[in-house]
Design an enzyme around this catalytic site. Structure first.
Site, mmCIF file in Angstrom:
data_model
loop_
_atom_site.group_PDB
_atom_site.id
_atom_site.type_symbol
_atom_site.label_atom_id
_atom_site.label_comp_id
_atom_site.label_asym_id
_atom_site.label_seq_id
_atom_site.Cartn_x
_atom_site.Cartn_y
_atom_site.Cartn_z
ATOM 1 N N ASP A 260 0.818 -1.202 0.000
ATOM 2 C CA ASP A 260 0.000 0.000 0.000
ATOM 3 C C ASP A 260 0.860 1.264 0.000
ATOM 4 O O ASP A 260 1.810 1.387 0.781
ATOM 5 C CB ASP A 260 -0.899 -0.029 1.251
ATOM 6 N N HIS A 263 4.723 5.421 -1.756
ATOM 7 C CA HIS A 263 5.258 6.787 -1.830
ATOM 8 C C HIS A 263 5.273 7.457 -0.462
ATOM 9 O O HIS A 263 5.884 8.526 -0.310
ATOM 10 C CB HIS A 263 4.427 7.626 -2.815
ATOM 11 N N GLU A 297 1.572 -0.024 -4.913
ATOM 12 C CA GLU A 297 0.707 1.118 -5.177
ATOM 13 C C GLU A 297 1.583 2.344 -4.987
ATOM 14 O O GLU A 297 2.161 2.534 -3.916
ATOM 15 C CB GLU A 297 -0.475 1.172 -4.215
ATOM 16 N N HIS A 325 -6.964 4.051 -15.093
ATOM 17 C CA HIS A 325 -8.312 4.183 -14.536
ATOM 18 C C HIS A 325 -8.873 5.573 -14.798
ATOM 19 O O HIS A 325 -10.003 5.736 -15.280
ATOM 20 C CB HIS A 325 -8.312 3.916 -13.032
ATOM 21 N N HIS A 326 -8.093 6.594 -14.466
ATOM 22 C CA HIS A 326 -8.589 7.967 -14.586
ATOM 23 C C HIS A 326 -8.948 8.297 -16.036
ATOM 24 O O HIS A 326 -10.014 8.869 -16.308
ATOM 25 C CB HIS A 326 -7.538 8.958 -14.085
ATOM 26 N N HIS A 390 -10.884 -1.071 -4.611
ATOM 27 C CA HIS A 390 -11.509 -0.671 -3.346
ATOM 28 C C HIS A 390 -11.485 0.838 -3.153
ATOM 29 O O HIS A 390 -12.428 1.411 -2.589
ATOM 30 C CB HIS A 390 -10.819 -1.385 -2.168
ATOM 31 N N GLN A 392 -11.328 3.304 -5.610
ATOM 32 C CA GLN A 392 -12.155 4.032 -6.570
ATOM 33 C C GLN A 392 -13.637 3.867 -6.280
ATOM 34 O O GLN A 392 -14.433 4.753 -6.572
ATOM 35 C CB GLN A 392 -11.835 3.564 -8.004
ATOM 36 N N GLY A 394 -14.893 2.579 -2.951
ATOM 37 C CA GLY A 394 -15.144 2.866 -1.544
ATOM 38 C C GLY A 394 -14.916 4.300 -1.135
ATOM 39 O O GLY A 394 -15.442 4.740 -0.108
ATOM 40 N N ASN A 395 -14.142 5.052 -1.909
ATOM 41 C CA ASN A 395 -13.908 6.444 -1.548
ATOM 42 C C ASN A 395 -14.886 7.399 -2.225
ATOM 43 O O ASN A 395 -14.669 8.613 -2.241
ATOM 44 C CB ASN A 395 -12.457 6.837 -1.856
#
Length: 615
Positions: A260, A263, A297, A325-326, A390, A392, A394-395
């Site tokens: 996770d 960065h 990630e 995705h974006h 999760h 994209q 869940g938030n």
């Protein structure tokens, strides 16, 4: 390697080791089967250790730093009574594995499937997943990526609030339950990846600071104190976290990890924590012959993440590709542009297919600076692409899945874009049959002040969004229960149609050499006007070529095949009658079964068509 925690030695003996470099003394506080306290011996590098006799699996214990309050073991392997209870000794040699012939799957062959144990089944346990593996296998999924299972507070959580990185969540079934699941996955030809969190620890049950300087105030993360990977006493911290992947590999036969938000892992040391980890993994995998993969990630848009440590890289095998995705999502759902203001052009989607990173040195409004570096030279099998995960889902305020935001034709376009791309595809649980239950953010803390902070934090995070009803309360059990998959929907006609569509696309990936080539040189994509895109894929030997035509608009668009193109035969068209809901069957569209150079094609609205050319 300095092993911490409890470790059975055989002959009824057990060794306990804990790292506490600034403590003068340490006491082992046994609570079961009988209560007693034993003074531990101070060893080198800030470790305390003791070996006891008449030990057996199931012993429960605490540690008492400097003889004061008792706390669970930071390296606990099981917390049967939750994050505040005693740690338990686990006998990892007791489980009878039957996967000796399993040798992992090559990463480039993976079709990943991200799932949350608690909401994947009504029971919410590892063992309850096992009967569902046949369905996943028949869909074409051959690898599951499990959201974090390190012990967290209560019995419902996304897992990113975990506070015991070595302990398997008790409410999911503990260590034994996870081993049974991994063993069953391997029997079904399915690899297992765990999502792990090495950038922070959750707030409740976090007793690490009672033992040693695990954290630093030199930097911070959005979710809690940053881990001390390069400050004073960092050696013990680095050992603790770089040994964790080896633990999952050796004792749970896990095939890889997804890390996770790397960065927010800060390390300025001459030998980075990534190099240290890679050296340990290399030594172990060379000995066993079974590969172990790491997926990152990362919010850096920097190819160094997947480059070797020898050339200054982090050494990951692959990383999530958020830009894909974006770029795709905003073209499927016009509302998405409010969240992703720097995306919205078909040219950006084409770049995501050919290069990977869309932002590769250009100015990004969201970040208020130039951002990223080109990844055009990085082979596609070093990226994991998706249109849902999760985060994209869940938030969002109400946890809406893509199936709630757009119609079936756009869902088919989304699946085709992900599975025809030159990357490792990942589906989010339920996506394959267009599950429409929400996946919301949920917790089950016991600290009142923390509960209030989480509730307020979520409200503030979405303060700019219009509210359509009561704001989902993360602490309420109902929020969690509403997020559980409804497996029976897989049998309903419209859901079956999307399931069959995903199976078809995955089968194409398996059978078409052109879709097994991740070399960027053999991938081309360009926009067709403002609303279409043509994607060209070809096999390593260039004997097979595929042209994939996307119309992302609600109007027909025209595309003319290049003059140098030879004859092409249709292999897939999303507008065919068999891919249409029963009520819309009369709206099925037709495109030519064979086409040739220079021919004009009329691409139906919201469609994808794939043609094949074999030399």
């Amino acid at each position: 390697m300095k092993t911490v925690g409890s470790e059975l030695q055989g002959n009824g003996r057990c060794r306990f080791t804990v790292w506490a470099p600034e403590k003068k003394s340490m006491t082992l506080h046994l609570t079961f089967p009988e209560e007693r306290e034993i003074e531990m011996e101070r060893a080198e590098w800030g470790y305390f250790t003791i070996e006891i006799e008449d030990a057996s699996p199931g012993i429960r214990y605490y540690y008492k730093p400097d003889g004061k309050q008792s706390y669970p073991d930071p390296a606990s392997q099981y917390q049967p009574e939750g994050v505040h209870g005693p740690s338990e000794v686990v006998d990892h040699g007791a489980y009878a594995w039957s996967d000796t012939d399993w040798n992992n799957l090559p990463m480039q062959e993976l079709v990943l499937y991200e799932l949350h144990v608690g909401t994947f089944t009504p029971e919410g346990t590892f063992e309850a997943i096992i009967p569902r593996l046949k369905d996943l296998r028949e869909t074409g999924v051959n690898a599951i990526e499990i959201m974090p299972v390190a012990q967290f507070p209560g019995d419902r959580n996304w897992g990113y609030d975990g506070v015991f990185p070595y302990a398997v969540q008790n409410s999911y079934g503990g260590p034994l339950g996870l081993k049974k699941l991994v063993n069953a996955c391997h029997a079904n030809g399915i690899a297992v990846y765990l999502d792990v969190v090495y950038n922070h620890l959750g707030p409740e049950g976090n007793y690490f600071g009672k033992f040693g300087p695990y954290f630093t105030d030199a930097c911070s993360t959005p979710w809690g104190d940053a881990i001390n990977f390069d400050g004073p006493y960092a050696d013990g911290v680095r050992e603790y976290f770089t040994n964790n992947p080896l633990y999952w590999y050796e004792h749970f036969h896990v095939d890889g990890l997804r890390l996770d938000a790397i960065h927010t892992i800060f390390d300025k040391g001459a030998v980075s924590v990534w190099e240290l980890l890679q050296n340990k993994l290399q030594a172990v995998t060379e000995q066993t012959g079974k590969p172990f993969y790491l997926i990152a990630e990362s919010d850096l848009n920097d190819p160094k993440v997947v480059k070797s440590p020898e050339v200054g890289g982090f050494g990951f095998n692959a990383q999530w590709l958020d830009d894909f995705h974006h770029a795709l999502y905003v073209l499927l759902d016009a509302e998405g542009r409010k969240s992703y203001e720097d995306f919205g052009k078909v040219e950006q989607l084409a770049k995501a297919f050919t290069d990977g990173f869309v932002h590769s040195g250009d100015y990004v409004k969201f970040r208020k600076k130039t951002f990223g570096r080109s990844s055009a030279s990085v082979p596609g099998n070093h990226f994991v692409n998706f249109v849902q995960n999760h985060d994209q889902v869940g938030n969002r305020v109400y946890g809406e899945r893509l199936s709630v935001l757009v119609g079936p034709e756009r869902l088919k376009l989304a699946a085709a874009a992900v599975l025809l791309a030159p990357y490792i595809p990942m589906l989010f649980m339920g996506e394959e049959y267009a599950e429409d239950t929400p996946f919301m953010y949920f917790v089950s803390h016991s600290d009142k002040k923390l509960i209030e902070a989480v509730q307020e934090g979520r409200k503030n995070e979405f303060a700019d969004f219009s509210q359509k009803g009561d704001f989902p309360d993360p602490q309420k059990e109902g929020t969690f229960l509403k997020s559980k998959l409804q497996w029976e929907k897989r049998q309903q006609p419209n859901h079956q149609l999307l399931l069959a569509w995903h199976r078809e696309l995955i089968q194409l990936r398996r059978n078409m050499p052109a879709l097994q080539n991740f070399n960027k040189v053999d991938v081309a994509a360009q926009a067709i006007g403002q609303s279409g895109m043509v994607l060209l894929r070809q096999s390593h030997d260039h004997k097979q070529q595929l042209v994939c035509l996307f119309n992302l608009s609600e109007k027909e668009i025209v595309y003319t095949l290049p003059d140098h193109a030879a004859g092409w035969e249709r292999v897939l068209h999303s507008g065919e009658k068999k891919w249409m809901p029963t009520k819309d069957a009369e709206n099925a569209t037709k495109v030519p079964t064979r086409i040739k150079a220079g021919q004009k094609l009329h691409l139906p609205p919201l469609s994808v068509t794939v043609y094949q050319n074999e030399k």
